[in-house]
Design an enzyme around this catalytic site. Structure first.
Site, PDB file in Angstrom:
ATOM      1  N   CYS A 138      35.998  35.193  49.542  1.00 55.87           N
ATOM      2  CA  CYS A 138      36.464  36.694  49.174  1.00 55.87           C
ATOM      3  C   CYS A 138      35.006  37.366  49.801  1.00 55.87           C
ATOM      4  O   CYS A 138      35.345  38.596  49.886  1.00 55.87           O
ATOM      5  CB  CYS A 138      36.654  36.999  47.796  1.00 55.87           C
ATOM      6  SG  CYS A 138      37.586  35.985  46.855  1.00 55.87           S
ATOM      7  N   CYS A 163      44.715  41.166  37.365  1.00 56.45           N
ATOM      8  CA  CYS A 163      44.358  40.631  38.631  1.00 56.45           C
ATOM      9  C   CYS A 163      44.338  41.443  39.913  1.00 56.45           C
ATOM     10  O   CYS A 163      45.314  42.208  39.980  1.00 56.45           O
ATOM     11  CB  CYS A 163      45.445  39.448  38.678  1.00 56.45           C
ATOM     12  SG  CYS A 163      45.699  38.271  37.341  1.00 56.45           S
ATOM     13  N   SER A 164      43.756  41.301  40.801  1.00 58.85           N
ATOM     14  CA  SER A 164      43.748  41.967  42.016  1.00 58.85           C
ATOM     15  C   SER A 164      45.068  41.598  42.790  1.00 58.85           C
ATOM     16  O   SER A 164      45.603  40.590  42.431  1.00 58.85           O
ATOM     17  CB  SER A 164      42.605  41.786  43.081  1.00 58.85           C
ATOM     18  OG  SER A 164      42.507  40.344  43.029  1.00 58.85           O
ATOM     19  N   LYS A 172      41.665  45.813  42.592  1.00 58.31           N
ATOM     20  CA  LYS A 172      42.779  45.762  41.602  1.00 58.31           C
ATOM     21  C   LYS A 172      43.941  46.812  42.152  1.00 58.31           C
ATOM     22  O   LYS A 172      45.250  46.472  41.859  1.00 58.31           O
ATOM     23  CB  LYS A 172      42.278  46.530  40.186  1.00 58.31           C
ATOM     24  CG  LYS A 172      43.413  46.564  39.343  1.00 58.31           C
ATOM     25  CD  LYS A 172      43.765  45.437  38.742  1.00 58.31           C
ATOM     26  CE  LYS A 172      45.142  45.492  38.051  1.00 58.31           C
ATOM     27  NZ  LYS A 172      46.092  45.427  38.957  1.00 58.31           N
ATOM     28  N   HIS A 204      43.438  43.426  47.954  1.00 62.47           N
ATOM     29  CA  HIS A 204      42.366  42.372  48.197  1.00 62.47           C
ATOM     30  C   HIS A 204      42.954  41.453  49.362  1.00 62.47           C
ATOM     31  O   HIS A 204      43.117  40.431  49.043  1.00 62.47           O
ATOM     32  CB  HIS A 204      42.052  41.853  46.703  1.00 62.47           C
ATOM     33  CG  HIS A 204      41.071  40.769  46.831  1.00 62.47           C
ATOM     34  ND1 HIS A 204      40.206  40.880  47.881  1.00 62.47           N
ATOM     35  CD2 HIS A 204      40.771  39.532  46.194  1.00 62.47           C
ATOM     36  CE1 HIS A 204      39.200  39.848  47.789  1.00 62.47           C
ATOM     37  NE2 HIS A 204      39.594  38.985  46.706  1.00 62.47           N
TER      38      HIS A 204
END
Lengths: 80, 386
Positions: free
Chosen positions: B85, B208-209, B330, B334
């Site tokens: 990431c 969770c994103s 979020k 992402h």
């Protein structure tokens, strides 16, 4: 006979129950995994034996021991 | 070492775009970035691409020249950086190194990911490949599961609560609703966040994103040449990339990331500023717990105080230390490889005073923190107005 040495007992350092599984383990969900702090030193990530197979859910601080290998997954269970 | 400035930024909206491909997304962000700086593609001397898993998501390898050609950039060094990431954070760091060292004057950094063309269980599997395949992933861990285990331990050690995690999601959704480029522009309530579908206990869908498509680009040049470009420059005052062991069970502590603390300390030292002087930040909230751990590791609060600090509203747009005014991973979304570059774009927008409805009042010194995997890579950047 398995050539793998059964790993030793330890204490649950942290855990989670997984509902959204990866492709490989879709049929297992939900399932619990834990990072175990081994008595012999170091930590390892293991699968917890599910209730339907005679296991029980674990929490941080629970003592756990090796239950079985399934493929190359290490299953642990709560110590009695 | 020369001082380096960000002299151009460009982003695509983030979202699920079934009709758009990786190359087209990357090219759009790069074109916007070059237009922002008012330079031609021929001015670019090196192209650094941040991308996590293009070969897995779309089957294409050798991505840097593949993307560069569609921007109109050929013949120059074109290289892909992969750090999970933190892929485009890593690309940005190395672009900065090259410009600071005098190897090039004009370097284009693009981050991109095309994720939504794969079904969820396959996406989960591809993301998990950023963990240790021999250990945690073999046991069945997913990325949410790794952060769920961090959350459990953080709750155990510091008394962090589900409500405090949910407060991070509520705040980031409120911010993202003000961002026209965000994936989900939808405010949520604390009750909704708490009642989300479980993903990996104690994390729900709202912790969770998002799985997103998108791209972001940044153009770097020496500060001494910044006036040649059309946009208002942002000065890179401090930047550091660090690394740590890959597997979560190999780290001494999992409620604090050594790589984040080290990157923060190096960047603060280079910039000559303290955490208290940072006015606003974009941090890597791949999960709500990750934002709480990040603000602790970056020294905005003491260890263990991230939960109460977030729940008290201190990180909101009108709080004392606004965090993720863009909506964060979020709510903004992402697209893994695009995230690091997008964070830089969002900090620069704030510095320029061009952040629209989410513009902060104090906006002269901002920080971006980009995390790879469960903390094996980290890039921290401190940007200031010239």
């Amino acid at each position: 006979m398995s050539e793998q040495q059964p790993p030793g007992p330890g204490v649950v350092y942290t855990e989670t129950t997984i509902y959204a599984a990866p492709e490989t383990f879709l049929q297992d969900a939900p399932y619990q995994i834990a990072i175990v702090e081994l008595d012999a030193g170091g930590r390892t990530t293991v699968r917890i034996l599910p209730a339907k197979e005679g296991g029980a859910a674990v929490r941080i601080g629970d003592r756990v021991e090796f239950a079985c290998f399934r493929g190359d997954i290490h299953f642990y269970r709560k110590s009695s | 070492m020369r001082q380096v400035a960000v002299v151009g930024i460009g982003k695509t909206p983030f979202g699920a775009f079934p009709d758009r491909d990786l190359r087209g997304l990357a090219a759009e962000s790069a074109r916007k970035c070059l237009a922002d700086a008012n330079v031609q593609p021929s001015a670019v001397q090196a192209f650094y691409l941040g991308n996590f898993a293009g070969p897995s998501f779309i089957g294409q390898s050798h991505l840097a020249p593949y993307v560069a050609a569609s921007i109109g950039v050929t013949g120059i060094p074109c290289t892909r950086f992969e750090a999970a990431c933190a892929s485009s954070g890593a690309a940005f760091f190395h672009a900065w190194s090259a410009v600071a060292a005098g190897a090039y004057d004009v370097v284009l950094v693009t981050g991109v990911e095309k994720m939504t063309s794969q079904p969820s269980p396959r996406v989960t599997e591809i993301l998990a490949s950023a963990g240790d395949l021999g250990g945690e992933i073999r046991a069945g861990a997913t990325f949410p599961a790794l952060f769920a285990m961090i959350a459990r331990r953080h709750m155990f050690e510091f008394g962090t609560t589900r409500e405090q995690l949910a407060a991070v999601a509520v705040k980031n959704h409120a911010n993202g609703a003000r961002n026209p480029d965000a994936h989900l522009r939808k405010p949520i309530t604390l009750e909704q966040a708490l009642a989300g579908r479980p993903v990996a206990d104690p994390l729900t869908l709202f912790d969770c994103s998002l799985v997103s498509d998108g791209a972001a680009s940044v153009l770097l040049a020496p500060l001494e040449r910044a006036s040649e470009f059309a946009s208002k420059p942002a000065v890179i005052r401090g930047v550091a990339q660090t690394s740590d062991l890959l597997a979560l069970d190999s780290k001494r502590s999992i409620t604090s990331f050594a790589a984040v603390r080290a990157a923060g300390e190096k960047a603060y030292r280079m910039a000559g500023v303290s955490p208290a002087e940072i006015e606003f930040a974009e941090v890597h909230d791949c999960f709500t717990i990750a934002e709480i751990v990040a603000i602790e590791d970056l020294g905005f609060v003491r260890k263990g105080e991230g939960g109460p600090y977030s729940a008290a509203g201190c990180t909101a747009l009108d709080g004392e230390k606004p965090v993720n005014s863009s909506g964060g991973l979020k709510s903004k979304g992402h697209p893994v490889g695009a995230t690091g570059a997008a964070q830089i774009c969002d900090v620069v927008l704030q510095l320029r005073g061009e952040a629209g409805e989410r513009q902060l009042q104090r906006h002269s010194l901002g920080l971006a923190q980009n995390l790879g995997g469960s903390g094996a890579s980290c890039v921290v950047t401190i940007l200031g107005a010239p």
